[in-house]
Design a protein around this motif. Structure first.
Motif, PDB file in Angstrom:
ATOM      1  N   GLY A 151       4.235  -3.979   7.617  1.00  0.00           N
ATOM      2  CA  GLY A 151       4.404  -3.074   7.336  1.00  0.00           C
ATOM      3  C   GLY A 151       5.889  -3.237   8.053  1.00  0.00           C
TER       4      GLY A 151
ATOM      5  N   ALA B 122       2.224  -2.349   4.393  1.00  0.00           N
ATOM      6  CA  ALA B 122       2.064  -0.815   4.922  1.00  0.00           C
ATOM      7  C   ALA B 122       3.128  -0.225   4.763  1.00  0.00           C
ATOM      8  CB  ALA B 122       0.919  -0.682   5.202  1.00  0.00           C
TER       9      ALA B 122
ATOM     10  N   LEU C  46      -4.496   0.282  10.612  1.00  0.00           N
ATOM     11  CA  LEU C  46      -3.821  -1.298   9.760  1.00  0.00           C
ATOM     12  C   LEU C  46      -3.949  -2.384  10.241  1.00  0.00           C
ATOM     13  CD1 LEU C  46       0.091   0.201   8.608  1.00  0.00           C
ATOM     14  CD2 LEU C  46      -2.496  -0.466   7.052  1.00  0.00           C
TER      15      LEU C  46
ATOM     16  N   THR D 171      -0.174  -8.268   2.692  1.00  0.00           N
ATOM     17  CA  THR D 171      -0.600  -7.007   2.115  1.00  0.00           C
ATOM     18  C   THR D 171       0.644  -6.546   2.934  1.00  0.00           C
ATOM     19  OG1 THR D 171      -2.994  -7.230   2.004  1.00  0.00           O
ATOM     20  CG2 THR D 171      -2.274  -5.064   1.894  1.00  0.00           C
TER      21      THR D 171
ATOM     22  N   ILE E  19      -6.821  -3.697   0.465  1.00  0.00           N
ATOM     23  CA  ILE E  19      -6.688  -5.008   1.977  1.00  0.00           C
ATOM     24  C   ILE E  19      -7.615  -5.503   1.146  1.00  0.00           C
ATOM     25  CG2 ILE E  19      -6.608  -5.528   3.925  1.00  0.00           C
ATOM     26  CD1 ILE E  19      -5.708  -2.812   5.174  1.00  0.00           C
TER      27      ILE E  19
ATOM     28  N   SER F 208      -6.179  -7.432  -1.896  1.00  0.00           N
ATOM     29  CA  SER F 208      -5.154  -8.343  -1.680  1.00  0.00           C
ATOM     30  C   SER F 208      -5.625  -9.807  -0.457  1.00  0.00           C
ATOM     31  CB  SER F 208      -4.640  -7.523  -0.562  1.00  0.00           C
ATOM     32  OG  SER F 208      -2.993  -8.281  -0.893  1.00  0.00           O
TER      33      SER F 208
ATOM     34  N   VAL G   6      -7.557   2.252   1.525  1.00  0.00           N
ATOM     35  CA  VAL G   6      -6.676   0.997   2.590  1.00  0.00           C
ATOM     36  C   VAL G   6      -7.962  -0.106   2.452  1.00  0.00           C
ATOM     37  CG1 VAL G   6      -5.487   0.293   4.546  1.00  0.00           C
ATOM     38  CG2 VAL G   6      -4.975   2.742   3.023  1.00  0.00           C
TER      39      VAL G   6
ATOM     40  N   CYS H 257      -4.186  -5.812   7.517  1.00  0.00           N
ATOM     41  CA  CYS H 257      -2.710  -5.881   6.967  1.00  0.00           C
ATOM     42  C   CYS H 257      -1.586  -6.739   7.650  1.00  0.00           C
ATOM     43  CB  CYS H 257      -2.640  -4.124   7.050  1.00  0.00           C
ATOM     44  SG  CYS H 257      -1.315  -4.063   6.289  1.00  0.00           S
TER      45      CYS H 257
ATOM     46  N   ILE I  87       0.995  -1.312   0.172  1.00  0.00           N
ATOM     47  CA  ILE I  87      -0.244   0.121  -0.395  1.00  0.00           C
ATOM     48  C   ILE I  87       1.168   1.046  -0.322  1.00  0.00           C
ATOM     49  CG2 ILE I  87      -1.971   1.678   1.074  1.00  0.00           C
ATOM     50  CD1 ILE I  87      -2.290  -1.415   2.746  1.00  0.00           C
TER      51      ILE I  87
END
Ligand code: C2E
Ligand code: CA
Ligand code: CA
Ligand code: CA
Length: 281
Positions: free
Chosen positions: A257, A237, A249, A235, A225, A228, A221, A254, A203
């Motif tokens: 990250g 971030a 998130l 996913t 997700i 995805s 967002v 998600c 993302i």
């Protein structure tokens, strides 16, 4: 007379000339810098958002310039793309990152599940020898191909959808992973996405930045997700800077990250400690 058409043309040509000269000298400087070993790689950790455990690292280029200090890729990648120097530079980044990482894994045998993500530019993707270059970097370093992930931007995939599909197939057949970088900015065609053998969607940072201020960005967002998940992809971030962003998130599901909240990109010598700690600092 002032602003006569011929004057405008001369001004325009002078402007073009200046820009061309500046790019030419930057290109020469980059070439010199590469030979002088001024380019190096920093590594930003990527974490599992639910547990804070370490997932892997993204390799990011830096230029330690004798006069300018540390120059970031935003300042030289576009010029390198334009001049074609990106082939040499991208090649360097890939081989250097694979070598650094293979060495690192040898000294931390228990943790060899940690992944290495490397950015591939649009021009590199469009060139026929990319797969040979990847094979060479893997072969020479001894890095297990299953630990390598190549990041390709959404816009470069959409620029060359057919070519991308073929190259992605070839990369995947080596056991290497594919992440779509800067996702959400490149006007993806869902039918193209569905046909590609992808592993991850990243993302774009711009959506993460505005997550707490704009409900629209939050919905984007959420949609990424959901998309995805339905494509069975992971996913990631990027650009997580606040604990509020992290909370949102997480709640949106998600999986992975990276961002300054957990860690800035690190020097290679700092990686063993992070691997040992195995947590977002
Ligand atoms: P990218 O692939 O989207 O990389 C993420 C960028 O966001 C990196 O910038 C990273 O340092 C920065 N970043 C990470 N976390 C945060 C955060 O929390 N806040 C903010 N504001 N920024 C964060 P960097 O290192 O300057 O790289 C910029 C771009 O240059 C990269 O964007 C990538 O497109 C390109 N690049 C870097 N290394 C390479 C390379 O080896 N090859 C190619 N082709 N491109 C590269
Ligand atoms: Ca990236
Ligand atoms: Ca990105
Ligand atoms: Ca970016």
């Amino acid at each position: 007379a002032k602003n006569s058409p011929s004057e405008k043309i001369i001004v325009f040509e002078n402007g073009m000339h200046e820009l061309a000269m500046r790019n030419l000298s930057l290109q020469n400087d980059m070439r010199r810098g590469l030979e002088a070993h001024e380019f190096f790689i920093v590594y930003q950790p990527i974490f599992f958002l639910s547990t804070g455990e370490l997932y892997g690292f993204e390799a990011l280029l830096r230029w330690s310039h004798p006069q300018r200090g540390i120059v970031s890729p935003g300042e030289f990648i576009p010029a390198a793309e334009e001049s074609g120097f990106i082939y040499e530079l991208g090649n360097f980044a890939l081989t250097k990152a694979c070598n650094d990482f293979a060495k690192l894994l040898k000294t931390s045998p228990k943790d060899n599940e940690i992944t290495l993500s490397v950015n591939i530019s649009t021009k590199q993707l469009a060139k026929d020898n990319l797969i040979d270059i990847i094979e060479y970097a893997i072969g020479k370093s001894g890095l297990p191909p299953g630990l390598l992930i190549l990041e390709i931007t959404e816009s470069s995939i959409m620029e060359y959808p057919d070519k991308s599909a073929k190259i992605i197939d070839a990369i995947k057949s080596k056991g290497i992973g594919i992440a779509v970088d800067d996702f959400g900015t490149g006007y993806s065609s869902m039918s193209v996405l569905q046909k590609l053998k992808l592993d991850k969607l990243k993302i774009d940072m711009s959506f993460v930045n505005r997550l707490t201020e704009s409900s629209e960005d939050c919905e984007i967002v959420r949609a990424i997700i959901t998309l995805s998940n339905s494509l069975h992809l992971q996913t990631v971030a990027e650009g997580i800077e606040t604990s509020e962003q992290l909370q949102i998130l997480r709640s949106l599901g998600c999986e992975l990250g990276q961002g300054y909240l957990c860690s800035k990109p690190l020097d290679v010598k700092d990686l063993p400690l992070l691997i040992t700690q195995n947590a977002c600092p």
